[in-house]
Motif scaffolding. Structure first.
Motif, PDB file in Angstrom:
ATOM      1  N   GLU A 132       0.825  -1.205   0.000  1.00 41.85           N
ATOM      2  CA  GLU A 132       0.000   0.000   0.000  1.00 41.85           C
ATOM      3  C   GLU A 132       0.862   1.258   0.000  1.00 41.85           C
ATOM      4  O   GLU A 132       0.580   2.227  -0.719  1.00 41.85           O
ATOM      5  N   MET A 133       1.907   1.261   0.800  1.00 33.30           N
ATOM      6  CA  MET A 133       2.782   2.432   0.840  1.00 33.30           C
ATOM      7  C   MET A 133       3.490   2.617  -0.501  1.00 33.30           C
ATOM      8  O   MET A 133       3.656   3.740  -0.971  1.00 33.30           O
ATOM      9  N   ARG A 134       3.867   1.535  -1.125  1.00 32.11           N
ATOM     10  CA  ARG A 134       4.481   1.630  -2.449  1.00 32.11           C
ATOM     11  C   ARG A 134       3.480   2.191  -3.459  1.00 32.11           C
ATOM     12  O   ARG A 134       3.835   3.000  -4.313  1.00 32.11           O
ATOM     13  N   ARG A 135       2.224   1.779  -3.343  1.00 30.75           N
ATOM     14  CA  ARG A 135       1.190   2.247  -4.272  1.00 30.75           C
ATOM     15  C   ARG A 135       1.027   3.769  -4.236  1.00 30.75           C
ATOM     16  O   ARG A 135       0.906   4.425  -5.275  1.00 30.75           O
ATOM     17  N   VAL A 136       1.027   4.345  -3.035  1.00 28.52           N
ATOM     18  CA  VAL A 136       0.754   5.782  -2.922  1.00 28.52           C
ATOM     19  C   VAL A 136       2.002   6.638  -3.109  1.00 28.52           C
ATOM     20  O   VAL A 136       1.902   7.867  -3.185  1.00 28.52           O
ATOM     21  N   LEU A 137       3.173   6.004  -3.191  1.00 26.27           N
ATOM     22  CA  LEU A 137       4.411   6.742  -3.469  1.00 26.27           C
ATOM     23  C   LEU A 137       4.571   6.991  -4.961  1.00 26.27           C
ATOM     24  O   LEU A 137       4.241   6.147  -5.793  1.00 26.27           O
ATOM     25  N   LYS A 138       5.133   8.153  -5.294  1.00 26.65           N
ATOM     26  CA  LYS A 138       5.517   8.418  -6.668  1.00 26.65           C
ATOM     27  C   LYS A 138       6.716   7.536  -7.033  1.00 26.65           C
ATOM     28  O   LYS A 138       7.473   7.103  -6.151  1.00 26.65           O
ATOM     29  N   PRO A 139       6.930   7.247  -8.307  1.00 28.07           N
ATOM     30  CA  PRO A 139       8.144   6.523  -8.705  1.00 28.07           C
ATOM     31  C   PRO A 139       9.388   7.252  -8.200  1.00 28.07           C
ATOM     32  O   PRO A 139       9.500   8.477  -8.334  1.00 28.07           O
ATOM     33  N   GLY A 140      10.278   6.508  -7.583  1.00 24.68           N
ATOM     34  CA  GLY A 140      11.473   7.121  -7.007  1.00 24.68           C
ATOM     35  C   GLY A 140      11.240   7.752  -5.655  1.00 24.68           C
ATOM     36  O   GLY A 140      12.161   8.336  -5.074  1.00 24.68           O
ATOM     37  N   GLY A 141      10.009   7.641  -5.124  1.00 26.34           N
ATOM     38  CA  GLY A 141       9.703   8.209  -3.819  1.00 26.34           C
ATOM     39  C   GLY A 141      10.369   7.439  -2.685  1.00 26.34           C
ATOM     40  O   GLY A 141      10.739   6.275  -2.826  1.00 26.34           O
ATOM     41  N   HIS A 142      10.509   8.107  -1.547  1.00 27.91           N
ATOM     42  CA  HIS A 142      11.226   7.560  -0.397  1.00 27.91           C
ATOM     43  C   HIS A 142      10.255   7.130   0.709  1.00 27.91           C
ATOM     44  O   HIS A 142       9.289   7.838   1.003  1.00 27.91           O
ATOM     45  N   LEU A 143      10.555   5.998   1.315  1.00 29.33           N
ATOM     46  CA  LEU A 143       9.813   5.502   2.467  1.00 29.33           C
ATOM     47  C   LEU A 143      10.792   5.291   3.617  1.00 29.33           C
ATOM     48  O   LEU A 143      11.751   4.523   3.505  1.00 29.33           O
ATOM     49  N   CYS A 144      10.555   6.000   4.719  1.00 25.91           N
ATOM     50  CA  CYS A 144      11.364   5.835   5.927  1.00 25.91           C
ATOM     51  C   CYS A 144      10.564   5.013   6.923  1.00 25.91           C
ATOM     52  O   CYS A 144       9.491   5.431   7.370  1.00 25.91           O
ATOM     53  N   VAL A 145      11.084   3.843   7.265  1.00 27.85           N
ATOM     54  CA  VAL A 145      10.430   2.963   8.237  1.00 27.85           C
ATOM     55  C   VAL A 145      11.280   2.892   9.490  1.00 27.85           C
ATOM     56  O   VAL A 145      12.483   2.605   9.422  1.00 27.85           O
ATOM     57  N   GLY A 146      10.658   3.159  10.625  1.00 28.79           N
ATOM     58  CA  GLY A 146      11.298   2.925  11.911  1.00 28.79           C
ATOM     59  C   GLY A 146      10.707   1.671  12.517  1.00 28.79           C
ATOM     60  O   GLY A 146       9.507   1.628  12.820  1.00 28.79           O
ATOM     61  N   LEU A 147      11.532   0.640  12.665  1.00 31.96           N
ATOM     62  CA  LEU A 147      11.043  -0.660  13.136  1.00 31.96           C
ATOM     63  C   LEU A 147      11.696  -0.994  14.471  1.00 31.96           C
ATOM     64  O   LEU A 147      12.915  -0.860  14.627  1.00 31.96           O
ATOM     65  N   LEU A 148      10.896  -1.440  15.429  1.00 32.69           N
ATOM     66  CA  LEU A 148      11.450  -1.820  16.722  1.00 32.69           C
ATOM     67  C   LEU A 148      12.495  -2.918  16.562  1.00 32.69           C
ATOM     68  O   LEU A 148      12.257  -3.919  15.896  1.00 32.69           O
ATOM     69  N   GLY A 149      13.647  -2.705  17.180  1.00 34.58           N
ATOM     70  CA  GLY A 149      14.714  -3.694  17.137  1.00 34.58           C
ATOM     71  C   GLY A 149      14.566  -4.726  18.238  1.00 34.58           C
ATOM     72  O   GLY A 149      13.664  -4.643  19.094  1.00 34.58           O
ATOM     73  N   PRO A 150      15.462  -5.713  18.269  1.00 33.51           N
ATOM     74  CA  PRO A 150      15.359  -6.812  19.242  1.00 33.51           C
ATOM     75  C   PRO A 150      15.424  -6.378  20.695  1.00 33.51           C
ATOM     76  O   PRO A 150      14.923  -7.086  21.567  1.00 33.51           O
ATOM     77  N   THR A 151      16.051  -5.228  20.993  1.00 32.21           N
ATOM     78  CA  THR A 151      16.190  -4.813  22.391  1.00 32.21           C
ATOM     79  C   THR A 151      15.056  -3.912  22.862  1.00 32.21           C
ATOM     80  O   THR A 151      15.085  -3.419  23.996  1.00 32.21           O
ATOM     81  N   ALA A 152      14.049  -3.695  22.040  1.00 35.63           N
ATOM     82  CA  ALA A 152      12.973  -2.757  22.382  1.00 35.63           C
ATOM     83  C   ALA A 152      11.968  -3.370  23.340  1.00 35.63           C
ATOM     84  O   ALA A 152      11.355  -4.406  23.048  1.00 35.63           O
ATOM     85  N   GLY A 153      11.761  -2.719  24.464  1.00 36.49           N
ATOM     86  CA  GLY A 153      10.786  -3.179  25.446  1.00 36.49           C
ATOM     87  C   GLY A 153       9.375  -3.341  24.905  1.00 36.49           C
ATOM     88  O   GLY A 153       8.673  -4.294  25.275  1.00 36.49           O
ATOM     89  N   PRO A 154       8.899  -2.414  24.036  1.00 36.65           N
ATOM     90  CA  PRO A 154       7.521  -2.560  23.523  1.00 36.65           C
ATOM     91  C   PRO A 154       7.251  -3.857  22.776  1.00 36.65           C
ATOM     92  O   PRO A 154       6.095  -4.221  22.569  1.00 36.65           O
ATOM     93  N   ARG A 155       8.303  -4.584  22.375  1.00 33.78           N
ATOM     94  CA  ARG A 155       8.089  -5.871  21.721  1.00 33.78           C
ATOM     95  C   ARG A 155       7.410  -6.870  22.662  1.00 33.78           C
ATOM     96  O   ARG A 155       6.863  -7.882  22.225  1.00 33.78           O
ATOM     97  N   GLN A 156       7.406  -6.568  23.956  1.00 36.13           N
ATOM     98  CA  GLN A 156       6.725  -7.424  24.924  1.00 36.13           C
ATOM     99  C   GLN A 156       5.235  -7.564  24.594  1.00 36.13           C
ATOM    100  O   GLN A 156       4.584  -8.530  24.999  1.00 36.13           O
ATOM    101  N   ASN A 157       4.704  -6.597  23.819  1.00 33.53           N
ATOM    102  CA  ASN A 157       3.297  -6.668  23.422  1.00 33.53           C
ATOM    103  C   ASN A 157       2.980  -7.933  22.627  1.00 33.53           C
ATOM    104  O   ASN A 157       1.815  -8.326  22.537  1.00 33.53           O
ATOM    105  N   SER A 158       3.992  -8.560  22.039  1.00 30.74           N
ATOM    106  CA  SER A 158       3.746  -9.763  21.245  1.00 30.74           C
ATOM    107  C   SER A 158       4.032 -11.052  22.021  1.00 30.74           C
ATOM    108  O   SER A 158       3.835 -12.145  21.494  1.00 30.74           O
ATOM    109  N   TYR A 159       4.468 -10.942  23.263  1.00 30.15           N
ATOM    110  CA  TYR A 159       4.938 -12.109  24.007  1.00 30.15           C
ATOM    111  C   TYR A 159       3.886 -13.200  24.149  1.00 30.15           C
ATOM    112  O   TYR A 159       4.176 -14.399  24.038  1.00 30.15           O
TER     113      TYR A 159
END
Length: 226
Positions: A132-159
């Protein structure tokens, strides 16, 4: 996962109930904490004045920071109450609307850039969100994703998935996101770590990228639509 469980509705309910909690901490994260490097990282790759969507904008403080940096910004969030709060706080030139990351309310090729900070974790099928994000981007457009890494406490939400329970936080790793992106129409242009106290780039600069990512609280990926 039981037939009664509706990921979309559960995520909406969770974040509708988190408005005050999130707004109390959001400003400090963007100004001084784990999100303070995001806008400078984005500015390195996307020109000021570009049309940008902040997908998973929460209370809208990140959208405000992008707006202050000279971008034309619209914020989108799955939570109607988050969007209501963001609109109440909105500065001139900012707008917010309800939308699902897996079904964005925009035409094809609408944006020069997108920013998705800790929002892909809350999607049931990250590939659909990426498409979906690719669809709404123009060709050559940029997508910045911030993804929780392995040491992130909020990942406990998936435990509780380990007990066979339905959860609404995805456990995707940064290297999985980048592989998924590379296989589905994006080029990996850049990446940047956000570490907890006790780890610095001086400790990790000699390590291979996956090992750098393995130590992160959050990993910023800059992707370009092919």
């Amino acid at each position: 996962m039981s037939m009664e469980f509706n990921w979309h509705k559960e995520v909406e309910k969770r974040w509708d109930g988190n408005v005050q909690f999130w707004s109390d901490k959001s400003k400090d994260m963007w100004e001084n904490g784990s999100r303070s490097s995001i806008v400078p990282f984005f500015e390195k790759h996307v020109e000021a004045g570009s049309r940008v969507a902040d997908v998973g904008c929460g209370d809208g403080y990140g959208s405000y920071k992008l707006n202050q940096a000279g971008f034309s910004v619209i914020g989108v969030d799955i939570s109607p109450k988050m969007v209501e709060y963001a609109n109440q706080q909105a500065q001139e030139g900012l707008q917010f609307q309800v939308g699902d990351l897996s079904s964005l309310p925009f035409e094809d090729h609408s944006f020069d850039g997108l920013i998705a900070i800790n929002s892909m974790e809350w999607t049931e099928t990250p590939l659909l969100a990426l498409q979906e994000m690719r669809r709404v981007l123009k060709p050559g457009g940029h997508l910045c994703v911030g993804l929780l890494g392995p040491t992130a406490g909020p990942r406990q939400n998936s435990y509780n998935r380990l007990y066979g329970e339905s959860v609404i936080c995805n456990t995707m790793m940064p290297w999985e996101l980048e592989q998924l992106a590379a296989e589905n129409g994006f080029r990996i242009k850049d990446g940047e770590p956000v570490y907890k106290e006790g780890v610095t780039t001086a400790h990790t600069e000699a390590l291979a990228r996956p090992l750098q990512q393995a130590l992160t609280f959050m990993w910023l990926s800059m992707l370009v639509k092919q």
